[in-house]
Design an enzyme around this catalytic site. Structure first.
Site, PDB file in Angstrom:
ATOM      1  N   ARG A 104       0.670  12.427  -8.523  1.00 57.76           N
ATOM      2  CA  ARG A 104       1.160  10.710  -8.025  1.00 57.76           C
ATOM      3  C   ARG A 104       2.554  10.688  -8.656  1.00 57.76           C
ATOM      4  O   ARG A 104       3.280   9.965  -7.934  1.00 57.76           O
ATOM      5  CB  ARG A 104       0.374   9.986  -9.035  1.00 57.76           C
ATOM      6  CG  ARG A 104      -1.175   9.741  -8.499  1.00 57.76           C
ATOM      7  CD  ARG A 104      -1.745   8.626  -9.165  1.00 57.76           C
ATOM      8  NE  ARG A 104      -3.085   8.519  -9.047  1.00 57.76           N
ATOM      9  CZ  ARG A 104      -3.833   7.921  -7.779  1.00 57.76           C
ATOM     10  NH1 ARG A 104      -3.146   7.465  -6.879  1.00 57.76           N
ATOM     11  NH2 ARG A 104      -5.316   8.082  -8.038  1.00 57.76           N
TER      12      ARG A 104
ATOM     13  N   LYS B 259      -0.492   6.587   8.580  1.00 56.68           N
ATOM     14  CA  LYS B 259      -0.855   7.797   9.399  1.00 56.68           C
ATOM     15  C   LYS B 259      -1.932   7.460  10.440  1.00 56.68           C
ATOM     16  O   LYS B 259      -3.175   7.528  10.397  1.00 56.68           O
ATOM     17  CB  LYS B 259      -1.830   8.671   8.360  1.00 56.68           C
ATOM     18  CG  LYS B 259      -1.824  10.110   8.290  1.00 56.68           C
ATOM     19  CD  LYS B 259      -3.016  10.585   7.450  1.00 56.68           C
ATOM     20  CE  LYS B 259      -2.460  11.405   6.431  1.00 56.68           C
ATOM     21  NZ  LYS B 259      -3.716  11.978   5.266  1.00 56.68           N
TER      22      LYS B 259
ATOM     23  N   GLU C  50       0.731  -1.286  -0.091  1.00 50.15           N
ATOM     24  CA  GLU C  50      -0.109   0.112   0.095  1.00 50.15           C
ATOM     25  C   GLU C  50       1.004   1.384   0.034  1.00 50.15           C
ATOM     26  O   GLU C  50       1.956   1.186   0.557  1.00 50.15           O
ATOM     27  CB  GLU C  50      -1.056   0.107   1.278  1.00 50.15           C
ATOM     28  CG  GLU C  50      -2.151  -0.627   1.078  1.00 50.15           C
ATOM     29  CD  GLU C  50      -3.341   0.310   0.376  1.00 50.15           C
ATOM     30  OE1 GLU C  50      -2.691   1.147  -0.451  1.00 50.15           O
ATOM     31  OE2 GLU C  50      -4.252   0.149   0.239  1.00 50.15           O
ATOM     32  N   ASP C  51       0.374   2.291  -0.548  1.00 51.95           N
ATOM     33  CA  ASP C  51       0.926   3.673  -0.485  1.00 51.95           C
ATOM     34  C   ASP C  51       0.745   4.202   0.805  1.00 51.95           C
ATOM     35  O   ASP C  51       1.617   4.686   1.503  1.00 51.95           O
ATOM     36  CB  ASP C  51       0.597   4.918  -1.630  1.00 51.95           C
ATOM     37  CG  ASP C  51      -0.958   4.737  -1.727  1.00 51.95           C
ATOM     38  OD1 ASP C  51      -1.543   3.821  -1.170  1.00 51.95           O
ATOM     39  OD2 ASP C  51      -1.341   5.680  -2.418  1.00 51.95           O
TER      40      ASP C  51
ATOM     41  N   ASP D 250      -4.993   4.752   6.207  1.00 53.46           N
ATOM     42  CA  ASP D 250      -5.331   6.214   6.711  1.00 53.46           C
ATOM     43  C   ASP D 250      -6.276   5.706   8.115  1.00 53.46           C
ATOM     44  O   ASP D 250      -6.141   5.437   9.205  1.00 53.46           O
ATOM     45  CB  ASP D 250      -6.087   6.853   5.544  1.00 53.46           C
ATOM     46  CG  ASP D 250      -6.375   8.233   6.085  1.00 53.46           C
ATOM     47  OD1 ASP D 250      -6.985   8.446   7.274  1.00 53.46           O
ATOM     48  OD2 ASP D 250      -6.709   8.954   5.051  1.00 53.46           O
TER      49      ASP D 250
HETATM   50  C1  PRP Z   1      -5.888   5.100  -0.405  1.00 57.09           C
HETATM   51  C2  PRP Z   1      -4.807   4.156  -0.157  1.00 57.09           C
HETATM   52  C3  PRP Z   1      -5.405   3.185   0.380  1.00 57.09           C
HETATM   53  C4  PRP Z   1      -6.425   3.717   1.060  1.00 57.09           C
HETATM   54  C5  PRP Z   1      -6.265   3.955   2.775  1.00 57.09           C
HETATM   55  O1  PRP Z   1      -6.601   4.821  -1.918  1.00 57.09           O
HETATM   56  O2  PRP Z   1      -4.114   4.127  -1.493  1.00 57.09           O
HETATM   57  O3  PRP Z   1      -5.712   2.079  -0.475  1.00 57.09           O
HETATM   58  O4  PRP Z   1      -6.964   4.986   0.431  1.00 57.09           O
HETATM   59  O5  PRP Z   1      -7.217   4.479   3.348  1.00 57.09           O
HETATM   60  P1  PRP Z   1      -7.941   3.877   4.535  1.00 57.09           P
HETATM   61  O6  PRP Z   1      -7.041   3.301   5.320  1.00 57.09           O
HETATM   62  O7  PRP Z   1      -8.718   5.051   5.091  1.00 57.09           O
HETATM   63  O8  PRP Z   1      -8.818   2.470   3.998  1.00 57.09           O
HETATM   64  P2  PRP Z   1      -7.486   5.635  -2.757  1.00 57.09           P
HETATM   65  O9  PRP Z   1      -8.750   5.120  -2.522  1.00 57.09           O
HETATM   66  O10 PRP Z   1      -7.234   6.827  -2.495  1.00 57.09           O
HETATM   67  O11 PRP Z   1      -6.979   5.094  -4.145  1.00 57.09           O
HETATM   68  P3  PRP Z   1      -5.981   5.271  -5.085  1.00 57.09           P
HETATM   69  O12 PRP Z   1      -4.777   4.392  -4.387  1.00 57.09           O
HETATM   70  O13 PRP Z   1      -6.500   4.852  -6.533  1.00 57.09           O
HETATM   71  O14 PRP Z   1      -5.650   6.874  -5.166  1.00 57.09           O
END
Ligand code: PRP
Length: 188
Positions: A172, A138, A106-107, A110
């Site tokens: 990105r 985070k 994962e990046d 949250d």
């Molecule tokens: C982001 C991130 C995780 C998720 C984390 O993806 O890459 O997959 O949100 O959030 P959480 O811990 O609150 O579940 P996003 O839905 O923004 O999609 P993307 O990677 O395509 O930008």
């Protein structure tokens, strides 16, 4: 560091490219150590889209054999806040899950909802093991209890972009992690 036209939207840099490189190498060394000698496959599972930059760097930094695969889920609505839902948009279609040690890449974590949901989903679907690796964590934003196995860096509760992370699909490609100026997302 190369300049980018989007740099002007960044309030401050949280992690430079050099700091990211060091974090990736540290995490990769831990993973190499933890998974060496296993007879099962190590499957790096990239969660699209934001994780694709970290995934590319991590897979190159590992010395143990790996396979790669991809899933896409949605947890955010538009803008800056989480919607609370986790929907699978692109699923994993493999028949060898029982032979796979899955490492979800994962990046950012949250609220924790995405990885909490995915780890359970993959375990229920028969993966040999499931662990998680995130470039950014985070923890101040957690709404569900979730502790990742590998973390590149802990970041404060600010709106971060770059190194795969976006705001409305932009930023990105920035080679660093920075805090987005409020004026960028508050003017809309
Ligand atoms: C982001 C991130 C995780 C998720 C984390 O993806 O890459 O997959 O949100 O959030 P959480 O811990 O609150 O579940 P996003 O839905 O923004 O999609 P993307 O990677 O395509 O930008």
């Amino acid at each position: 560091m190369r300049e980018c036209v989007l740099d002007k939207d960044i309030e401050k840099v949280l992690l430079t490219g050099e700091q990211i490189d060091a974090a990736v190498k540290r995490v990769a060394a831990q993973i190499d150590e933890d998974y060496k000698g296993r007879t099962t496959k190590l499957l790096l599972l990239c969660i699209l889209k934001g994780s694709v930059v970290f995934m590319g760097d991590l897979m190159k930094a590992l010395s143990i054999p790996t396979e790669i695969d991809f899933m896409k889920v949605s947890s955010y609505g538009s803008g800056t806040e989480t919607s609370g839902r986790v929907n699978i948009i692109l699923d994993l279609h493999r028949k060898d899950l029982a032979d796979c040690d899955i490492l979800i890449v994962e990046d950012i974590i949250d609220s924790g909802r995405t990885l909490s949901y995915l780890t359970e989903y993959l375990a229920i679907n028969g993966a040999h093991s499931v662990r998680t690796c995130t470039m950014l964590d985070k923890p101040d934003r957690r709404t569900v209890k979730f502790v990742p196995d590998y973390v590149g860096a802990v970041v404060p509760d600010e709106f971060v972009v770059g190194y795969g992370l976006d705001y409305d699909e932009k930023y990105r490609s920035l080679p660093y992690v920075g805090v987005l100026k409020r004026s960028v997302y508050e003017k809309e």
